[in-house]
Design an enzyme around this catalytic site. Structure first.
Site, PDB file in Angstrom:
ATOM      1  N   GLY A  81     -14.679 -19.455  -8.054  1.00 22.80           N
ATOM      2  CA  GLY A  81     -13.297 -19.895  -7.900  1.00 22.80           C
ATOM      3  C   GLY A  81     -13.146 -20.869  -6.752  1.00 22.80           C
ATOM      4  O   GLY A  81     -14.136 -21.448  -6.269  1.00 22.80           O
TER       5      GLY A  81
ATOM      6  N   CYS B  13      -6.239  -9.223   2.566  1.00 25.19           N
ATOM      7  CA  CYS B  13      -7.267  -8.243   2.969  1.00 25.19           C
ATOM      8  C   CYS B  13      -8.602  -8.869   3.368  1.00 25.19           C
ATOM      9  O   CYS B  13      -9.065  -8.658   4.492  1.00 25.19           O
ATOM     10  CB  CYS B  13      -7.488  -7.242   1.849  1.00 25.19           C
ATOM     11  SG  CYS B  13      -5.960  -6.467   1.306  1.00 25.19           S
TER      12      CYS B  13
ATOM     13  N   PHE C 246     -16.926  -8.845 -10.485  1.00 32.53           N
ATOM     14  CA  PHE C 246     -16.725  -9.594  -9.243  1.00 32.53           C
ATOM     15  C   PHE C 246     -17.723 -10.736  -9.071  1.00 32.53           C
ATOM     16  O   PHE C 246     -18.331 -10.911  -8.014  1.00 32.53           O
ATOM     17  CB  PHE C 246     -16.808  -8.627  -8.045  1.00 32.53           C
ATOM     18  CG  PHE C 246     -15.556  -8.665  -7.216  1.00 32.53           C
ATOM     19  CD1 PHE C 246     -14.386  -8.093  -7.687  1.00 32.53           C
ATOM     20  CD2 PHE C 246     -15.533  -9.295  -5.970  1.00 32.53           C
ATOM     21  CE1 PHE C 246     -13.225  -8.139  -6.935  1.00 32.53           C
ATOM     22  CE2 PHE C 246     -14.377  -9.353  -5.216  1.00 32.53           C
ATOM     23  CZ  PHE C 246     -13.230  -8.757  -5.703  1.00 32.53           C
TER      24      PHE C 246
ATOM     25  N   ASP D 155      10.777   3.575   5.742  1.00 28.52           N
ATOM     26  CA  ASP D 155      10.570   2.177   6.117  1.00 28.52           C
ATOM     27  C   ASP D 155      11.618   1.791   7.151  1.00 28.52           C
ATOM     28  O   ASP D 155      12.732   2.332   7.156  1.00 28.52           O
ATOM     29  CB  ASP D 155      10.665   1.267   4.890  1.00 28.52           C
ATOM     30  CG  ASP D 155       9.941  -0.038   5.102  1.00 28.52           C
ATOM     31  OD1 ASP D 155       8.784  -0.158   4.648  1.00 28.52           O
ATOM     32  OD2 ASP D 155      10.512  -0.939   5.770  1.00 28.52           O
TER      33      ASP D 155
ATOM     34  N   VAL E  99       0.844  -1.209   0.000  1.00 35.84           N
ATOM     35  CA  VAL E  99       0.000   0.000   0.000  1.00 35.84           C
ATOM     36  C   VAL E  99       0.878   1.258   0.000  1.00 35.84           C
ATOM     37  O   VAL E  99       0.679   2.189  -0.789  1.00 35.84           O
ATOM     38  CB  VAL E  99      -0.947   0.014   1.228  1.00 35.84           C
ATOM     39  CG1 VAL E  99      -1.681   1.357   1.335  1.00 35.84           C
ATOM     40  CG2 VAL E  99      -1.931  -1.128   1.157  1.00 35.84           C
TER      41      VAL E  99
ATOM     42  N   GLU F  37      -7.479   3.018   1.638  1.00 33.50           N
ATOM     43  CA  GLU F  37      -7.022   2.611   0.303  1.00 33.50           C
ATOM     44  C   GLU F  37      -7.962   1.552  -0.250  1.00 33.50           C
ATOM     45  O   GLU F  37      -8.500   0.744   0.500  1.00 33.50           O
ATOM     46  CB  GLU F  37      -5.576   2.096   0.370  1.00 33.50           C
ATOM     47  CG  GLU F  37      -5.333   0.923   1.309  1.00 33.50           C
ATOM     48  CD  GLU F  37      -5.488  -0.437   0.665  1.00 33.50           C
ATOM     49  OE1 GLU F  37      -5.595  -0.502  -0.567  1.00 33.50           O
ATOM     50  OE2 GLU F  37      -5.513  -1.442   1.401  1.00 33.50           O
ATOM     51  N   PHE F  38      -8.135   1.590  -1.574  1.00 34.40           N
ATOM     52  CA  PHE F  38      -8.960   0.584  -2.247  1.00 34.40           C
ATOM     53  C   PHE F  38      -8.161  -0.067  -3.377  1.00 34.40           C
ATOM     54  O   PHE F  38      -8.693  -0.364  -4.441  1.00 34.40           O
ATOM     55  CB  PHE F  38     -10.242   1.234  -2.797  1.00 34.40           C
ATOM     56  CG  PHE F  38     -11.105   1.858  -1.729  1.00 34.40           C
ATOM     57  CD1 PHE F  38     -11.851   1.070  -0.860  1.00 34.40           C
ATOM     58  CD2 PHE F  38     -11.152   3.229  -1.566  1.00 34.40           C
ATOM     59  CE1 PHE F  38     -12.636   1.638   0.142  1.00 34.40           C
ATOM     60  CE2 PHE F  38     -11.933   3.816  -0.574  1.00 34.40           C
ATOM     61  CZ  PHE F  38     -12.671   3.019   0.282  1.00 34.40           C
TER      62      PHE F  38
ATOM     63  N   LYS G  98      -8.622 -11.070   6.656  1.00 31.51           N
ATOM     64  CA  LYS G  98      -8.257 -10.250   7.823  1.00 31.51           C
ATOM     65  C   LYS G  98      -9.345  -9.218   8.120  1.00 31.51           C
ATOM     66  O   LYS G  98      -9.738  -9.034   9.275  1.00 31.51           O
ATOM     67  CB  LYS G  98      -6.921  -9.566   7.509  1.00 31.51           C
ATOM     68  CG  LYS G  98      -6.491  -8.495   8.472  1.00 31.51           C
ATOM     69  CD  LYS G  98      -5.122  -7.945   8.099  1.00 31.51           C
ATOM     70  CE  LYS G  98      -5.160  -6.850   7.068  1.00 31.51           C
ATOM     71  NZ  LYS G  98      -5.615  -5.555   7.497  1.00 31.51           N
TER      72      LYS G  98
ATOM     73  N   GLY H 188      -9.073 -15.332  -0.945  1.00 29.84           N
ATOM     74  CA  GLY H 188      -7.995 -15.235   0.037  1.00 29.84           C
ATOM     75  C   GLY H 188      -7.309 -13.898  -0.067  1.00 29.84           C
ATOM     76  O   GLY H 188      -7.927 -12.901  -0.444  1.00 29.84           O
TER      77      GLY H 188
HETATM   78  C1  UGA Z   1      -9.173  -6.343  -2.086  1.00 28.01           C
HETATM   79  C2  UGA Z   1     -10.227  -5.344  -2.585  1.00 28.01           C
HETATM   80  O1  UGA Z   1     -10.772  -5.783  -3.840  1.00 28.01           O
HETATM   81  C3  UGA Z   1      -9.625  -3.950  -2.769  1.00 28.01           C
HETATM   82  O2  UGA Z   1     -10.626  -3.032  -3.139  1.00 28.01           O
HETATM   83  C4  UGA Z   1      -9.002  -3.528  -1.418  1.00 28.01           C
HETATM   84  O3  UGA Z   1      -8.410  -2.249  -1.502  1.00 28.01           O
HETATM   85  C5  UGA Z   1      -7.930  -4.540  -1.027  1.00 28.01           C
HETATM   86  O4  UGA Z   1      -8.571  -5.835  -0.891  1.00 28.01           O
HETATM   87  C6  UGA Z   1      -7.323  -4.116   0.275  1.00 28.01           C
HETATM   88  O5  UGA Z   1      -8.032  -4.046   1.282  1.00 28.01           O
HETATM   89  O6  UGA Z   1      -6.139  -3.729   0.276  1.00 28.01           O
HETATM   90  P1  UGA Z   1      -7.209  -7.755  -3.225  1.00 28.01           P
HETATM   91  O7  UGA Z   1      -7.155  -8.487  -1.932  1.00 28.01           O
HETATM   92  O8  UGA Z   1      -5.956  -7.229  -3.813  1.00 28.01           O
HETATM   93  O9  UGA Z   1      -8.179  -6.473  -3.110  1.00 28.01           O
HETATM   94  O10 UGA Z   1      -7.820  -8.733  -4.306  1.00 28.01           O
HETATM   95  P2  UGA Z   1      -9.225  -8.951  -5.039  1.00 28.01           P
HETATM   96  O11 UGA Z   1      -9.043  -8.737  -6.473  1.00 28.01           O
HETATM   97  O12 UGA Z   1     -10.322  -8.241  -4.365  1.00 28.01           O
HETATM   98  O13 UGA Z   1      -9.402 -10.526  -4.820  1.00 28.01           O
HETATM   99  C7  UGA Z   1      -9.621 -11.074  -3.526  1.00 28.01           C
HETATM  100  C8  UGA Z   1      -9.925 -12.550  -3.644  1.00 28.01           C
HETATM  101  O14 UGA Z   1     -11.157 -12.763  -4.332  1.00 28.01           O
HETATM  102  C9  UGA Z   1      -8.890 -13.336  -4.437  1.00 28.01           C
HETATM  103  O15 UGA Z   1      -8.683 -14.582  -3.825  1.00 28.01           O
HETATM  104  C10 UGA Z   1      -9.521 -13.475  -5.807  1.00 28.01           C
HETATM  105  O16 UGA Z   1      -9.055 -14.581  -6.542  1.00 28.01           O
HETATM  106  C11 UGA Z   1     -10.974 -13.653  -5.421  1.00 28.01           C
HETATM  107  N1  UGA Z   1     -11.924 -13.301  -6.515  1.00 28.01           N
HETATM  108  C12 UGA Z   1     -12.020 -12.010  -6.950  1.00 28.01           C
HETATM  109  C13 UGA Z   1     -12.743 -14.288  -7.045  1.00 28.01           C
HETATM  110  O17 UGA Z   1     -12.688 -15.474  -6.638  1.00 28.01           O
HETATM  111  N2  UGA Z   1     -13.658 -13.946  -8.003  1.00 28.01           N
HETATM  112  C14 UGA Z   1     -13.787 -12.674  -8.465  1.00 28.01           C
HETATM  113  O18 UGA Z   1     -14.668 -12.417  -9.334  1.00 28.01           O
HETATM  114  C15 UGA Z   1     -12.942 -11.682  -7.918  1.00 28.01           C
END
Ligand code: UGA
Length: 431
Positions: A255, A262, A251, A37, A18, A153-154, A265, A259
């Site tokens: 799958g 984020c 989304f 850091d 981040v 952050e997003f 947790k 995991g």
């Molecule tokens: C997530 C959020 O999407 C972000 O908006 C947020 O800022 C971030 O956490 C955070 O708190 O820092 P991230 O963990 O990087 O982002 O990944 P995602 O793309 O959201 O995927 C999370 C999990 O969902 C992964 O295991 C991914 O494979 C799974 N996933 C995602 C699916 O199984 N299907 C989908 O359609 C999308």
């Protein structure tokens, strides 16, 4: 006064995923940014323009920041802070044993910088923190002349830079109109919708968004499992749902379970916040439990397809929690690998970005072909596009078995069937 002095001076504390993305992107927006850091090893890499983890495009952005002079790195927190108008907190908030967020790093950084903060500066909390943290940081800093603002952050791993540069929204939670305006101005060039609110609501927006997305995926995988057992086609079912604008098409990809660093947790942390507030968390507990069940279901697809499990070889393609990252934290692959190893299978993993075996008993291969050699099952767990270049008939011939389990629906099923495989797909089951 030099041009550098005319720029907004920003310190970003924490150069993890981040912090480093935020620092590089803020520098790219033209601000003068110092990343701080505690790890010398990390700083040494950063000073020569290398991100300490894999994120597409980040090395280039760090280098361009270093070259323009807009981005610098240091270990000296107090000095960096003393010259800054804005201090971004991007430090980790890992889970404590009871699931709540551990704020000890936020606490120690607040204490360390409190006397160095210039009068009129703004502390911006980017780390994901429970509701009430901004006011707690205000208390820890105890500086009425310094504002503390929540600006969650997003970012999404694998597309963090474009998520920063083209955000759906920027959320700024501040007590005063002046602080809201000053933080908003940092992002003027992004041309994004900015939602200004109070700090507590901003903190909750972050948790609510992540847990909503995690819950949505749990729902998606629930429908996927139903289709796997009833010969429905979840891809079509979910597409049909997504066409309803109230639902939306993004989304909805079934799958092996979700995991990453984020969702698990943050869902646990929101449950902890809810239970502390005396609010109901039955729904969120069920979401977590159902996600764990999905890992078990996938492991069962493997074991049940093999009959006599023991000693069979599983080639596991993909260890990262999703494509585009080398992050294996809470990765479904590792959860499923553990279950398979427990049931006596030999698991050989391959991932284009993960080189070291992240789990005891898991063997690593240098290529998908090496993993697949004499395997009974080929199990795809991360949606790496590079897997699409594999020579499927050749892979088939090199295996002992003919089972191909694609939990991400990366491959075209016709190509797999034509190559000779017996195929299982997420949301479809055996075809
Ligand atoms: C997530 C959020 O999407 C972000 O908006 C947020 O800022 C971030 O956490 C955070 O708190 O820092 P991230 O963990 O990087 O982002 O990944 P995602 O793309 O959201 O995927 C999370 C999990 O969902 C992964 O295991 C991914 O494979 C799974 N996933 C995602 C699916 O199984 N299907 C989908 O359609 C999308």
């Amino acid at each position: 006064m030099s041009a550098r002095r005319n720029k907004t001076q920003i310190t970003v504390i924490g150069c993890g995923y981040v912090g480093l993305t935020t620092a590089s992107c803020l520098a790219d927006l033209g601000h003068s940014v110092v990343g701080v850091d505690a790890s010398l090893e990390r700083l040494n890499l950063l000073e020569v323009g290398k991100a300490p983890f894999f994120e597409p495009g980040l090395d280039d952005l760090v280098n361009s920041g270093l070259n323009s002079g807009n981005l610098k790195f240091t270990k000296n927190l107090e000095h960096a802070v003393s010259e800054s108008q804005f201090v971004f907190l991007c430090v980790p908030t890992p889970s404590l044993e009871n699931g709540s967020a551990d704020l000890s790093i936020i606490y120690s950084v607040s204490k360390e910088m409190k006397d160095a903060l210039p009068s009129g500066s703004v502390v911006v909390i980017k780390s994901t923190v429970p509701v009430g943290t901004s006011s707690q940081v205000s208390d820890w800093i105890s500086r009425p002349d310094v504002e503390v603002v929540s600006n969650p952050e997003f970012l999404q791993a694998g597309r963090a830079i474009s998520a920063f540069q083209n955000p759906d929204r920027i959320v700024i939670g501040a007590r005063t109109a002046d602080a809201k305006e000053r933080v908003s101005n940092l992002y003027t060039n992004l041309n994004s919708k900015i939602l200004c609110t109070d700090p507590s609501s901003a903190e909750l927006i972050k948790y609510a968004s992540n847990t909503y997305l995690a819950s949505r995926l749990t729902f998606v995988n629930t429908i996927a499992e139903l289709c796997e057992k009833t010969q429905g086609d979840a891809t079509t079912v979910l597409q049909g749902m997504g066409l309803d604008k109230r639902i939306g098409e993004a989304f909805l990809q079934p799958g092996p379970g979700w995991g990453g660093s984020c969702f698990p947790k943050d869902t646990q942390a929101l449950i902890a916040v809810a239970s502390e507030a005396g609010s109901d968390s039955a729904f969120l507990n069920a979401v977590l439990e159902s996600n764990e069940d999905r890992f078990t279901q996938i492991a069962k697809v493997v074991t049940q397809s093999l009959g006599d499990d023991s000693g069979k070889k599983i080639a596991m393609l993909g260890l990262a929690f999703k494509a585009g990252t080398d992050d294996i934290r809470e990765s479904p692959s590792l959860k499923i690998a553990s279950l398979l190893l427990e049931s006596g299978m030999k698991v050989v993993g391959y991932d284009p970005q993960v080189n070291m075996a992240p789990l005891q008993g898991l063997e690593m291969a240098d290529s998908p072909e090496e993993a697949a050699k004499e395997a009974d099952v080929l199990l795809v767990l991360t949606e790496w596009k590079g897997f699409l270049g594999l020579d499927l008939p050749k892979l088939y011939k090199s295996m002992t078995g003919n089972l191909f389990i694609d939990t991400r629906n990366v491959f075209d099923k016709k190509d797999l069937v034509d190559a000779g495989f017996s195929v299982w797909r997420a949301g479809e089951g055996w075809i």
